[in-house]
Write an enzyme that holds these catalytic residues in place. Structure first.
Site, PDB file in Angstrom:
ATOM      1  N   GLU A 142       9.526  13.634 -16.970  1.00  0.00           N
ATOM      2  CA  GLU A 142      10.586  13.237 -16.035  1.00  0.00           C
ATOM      3  C   GLU A 142      11.924  13.244 -16.754  1.00  0.00           C
ATOM      4  O   GLU A 142      12.039  12.781 -17.892  1.00  0.00           O
ATOM      5  CB  GLU A 142      10.286  11.844 -15.459  1.00  0.00           C
ATOM      6  CG  GLU A 142      11.363  11.268 -14.571  1.00  0.00           C
ATOM      7  CD  GLU A 142      11.747  12.174 -13.428  1.00  0.00           C
ATOM      8  OE1 GLU A 142      12.951  12.428 -13.264  1.00  0.00           O
ATOM      9  OE2 GLU A 142      10.837  12.631 -12.698  1.00  0.00           O
ATOM     10  N   ASN A 169      13.144  17.247 -20.497  1.00  0.00           N
ATOM     11  CA  ASN A 169      13.553  18.375 -19.668  1.00  0.00           C
ATOM     12  C   ASN A 169      12.432  19.394 -19.782  1.00  0.00           C
ATOM     13  O   ASN A 169      12.277  20.054 -20.806  1.00  0.00           O
ATOM     14  CB  ASN A 169      14.876  18.948 -20.170  1.00  0.00           C
ATOM     15  CG  ASN A 169      15.399  20.090 -19.318  1.00  0.00           C
ATOM     16  OD1 ASN A 169      14.674  20.659 -18.513  1.00  0.00           O
ATOM     17  ND2 ASN A 169      16.660  20.435 -19.506  1.00  0.00           N
ATOM     18  N   ASP A 194      13.682  18.742  -7.519  1.00  0.00           N
ATOM     19  CA  ASP A 194      15.059  18.775  -7.031  1.00  0.00           C
ATOM     20  C   ASP A 194      15.359  20.166  -6.485  1.00  0.00           C
ATOM     21  O   ASP A 194      15.257  21.156  -7.216  1.00  0.00           O
ATOM     22  CB  ASP A 194      16.038  18.457  -8.157  1.00  0.00           C
ATOM     23  CG  ASP A 194      15.932  17.011  -8.622  1.00  0.00           C
ATOM     24  OD1 ASP A 194      15.250  16.227  -7.943  1.00  0.00           O
ATOM     25  OD2 ASP A 194      16.536  16.673  -9.649  1.00  0.00           O
ATOM     26  N   LYS A 198      22.636  24.442  -3.122  1.00  0.00           N
ATOM     27  CA  LYS A 198      23.646  25.491  -3.213  1.00  0.00           C
ATOM     28  C   LYS A 198      23.142  26.655  -4.068  1.00  0.00           C
ATOM     29  O   LYS A 198      22.544  26.455  -5.115  1.00  0.00           O
ATOM     30  CB  LYS A 198      24.937  24.929  -3.803  1.00  0.00           C
ATOM     31  CG  LYS A 198      25.600  23.859  -2.927  1.00  0.00           C
ATOM     32  CD  LYS A 198      26.864  23.318  -3.569  1.00  0.00           C
ATOM     33  CE  LYS A 198      27.502  22.250  -2.680  1.00  0.00           C
ATOM     34  NZ  LYS A 198      28.746  21.689  -3.289  1.00  0.00           N
TER      35      LYS A 198
END
Length: 300
Positions: A142, A169, A194, A198
């Protein structure tokens, strides 16, 4: 375990929560939880706000489904605020996570390993770990450090010795972590990551070609990859990347003994095969969203 947003308050006359039997976990059990808000249709004037029955909130459903974990809320961590979107390309997330001493992390570091990329609060992984204490180890990665600390505290309270959480990461750290592990990698899950809506931010999405390659290269023959999202564009992005891998085959039929789990006409699994819904899954389904799921298996 997925991106977070503010959940709407919805009123329903009756809601049933179904938990399917997992093909991965032999000890998973089927159960059904239901409750009624005692609403009724009437031609009489609408009651005032104070008279209306309490509304159902998604956080209540999360607490209900994970009630058997009996997790403490009295942690000395202050208010744990979860950012909706984190930029993994930021320099603050560029340092690889330190590889732990697996003999210190797990009671048996040679057991088959499941890695949940973007494990969120860790409840989902703890639910699985609690049901397979001698069969499998679980590693949650996480990028939000505060909720990793909370997950670590919860796992300690539950005295689970087959689960570990890392602030990491995954794009940078996954490869070196799984290559150093002493046992086989049998399952990787990426659940509601996530979405970074965009187009110019798609490069921030956790699943990029290097991570896909690291997952497939380290997955044992017969090992599986489970992906899901409540955002169709995100689900299609993940599906397209794994569909291109020749070493993987899409599983569209699961024989669970007493029942079969099929896909819809577009190849999405009709229900969660893990035996428990994730928190984001609970939030999204309460709001009427569809969950797009896909399961892959590495050729033997």
């Amino acid at each position: 375990m997925g991106w977070c947003c503010c959940s709407r308050w919805l009123s329903q006359s009756r809601l049933t929560i179904g938990v399917s039997v997992s093909p991965f976990l032999s000890t998973a059990r089927s159960c059904s939880l239901s409750f009624s808000s005692n609403c009724h249709v009437s031609s009489s004037p609408q009651p005032t706000l104070q008279q209306q029955p309490p509304l159902t909130r998604s956080s209540q459903l999360v607490a209900l489904e994970y009630a058997d974990l009996n997790l403490s809320c009295n942690l000395d961590l202050g208010h744990v605020r979860i950012r909706q979107h984190v930029n993994p390309l930021s320099s603050s997330f560029s340092v690889p996570a330190q590889v732990p001493d697996w003999n210190q992390v797990f009671a048996d570091p040679t057991l088959p390993l499941m890695v949940d990329i973007g494990c969120g609060s860790g409840r989902f992984l703890m639910w699985l770990a609690k049901r397979t204490p001698k069969e499998r180890n679980f590693l949650g990665l996480e990028i939000r450090q505060r909720i990793v600390k909370r997950a670590e505290s919860w796992a300690k309270d539950l005295a689970l010795d087959n689960i570990h959480f890392l602030f990491a990461n995954a794009t940078i750290s996954f490869k070196q972590l799984v290559e150093s592990y002493l046992g086989p990698l049998v399952l990787v899950s990426i659940l509601c990551p996530d979405p970074h809506f965009k187009k110019r931010h798609h490069k921030r999405r956790v699943l990029q070609k290097p991570l896909v390659g690291a997952i497939v290269d380290n997955l044992m023959p017969g090992g599986q990859v489970f992906i899901q999202s409540d955002v169709l564009d995100m689900a299609l992005d993940m599906r397209n990347q794994f569909d291109e891998v020749e070493a993987l085959k899409h599983i569209d039929f699961l024989n669970l003994g007493h029942s079969a789990m099929l896909c819809d006409s577009e190849g999405w699994l009709l229900s969660n095969p893990m035996g428990m819904r994730t928190e984001r899954e609970i939030h999204a389904e309460l709001e009427g969203a569809k969950i797009y799921r896909r399961l892959y298996q590495k050729h033997m």
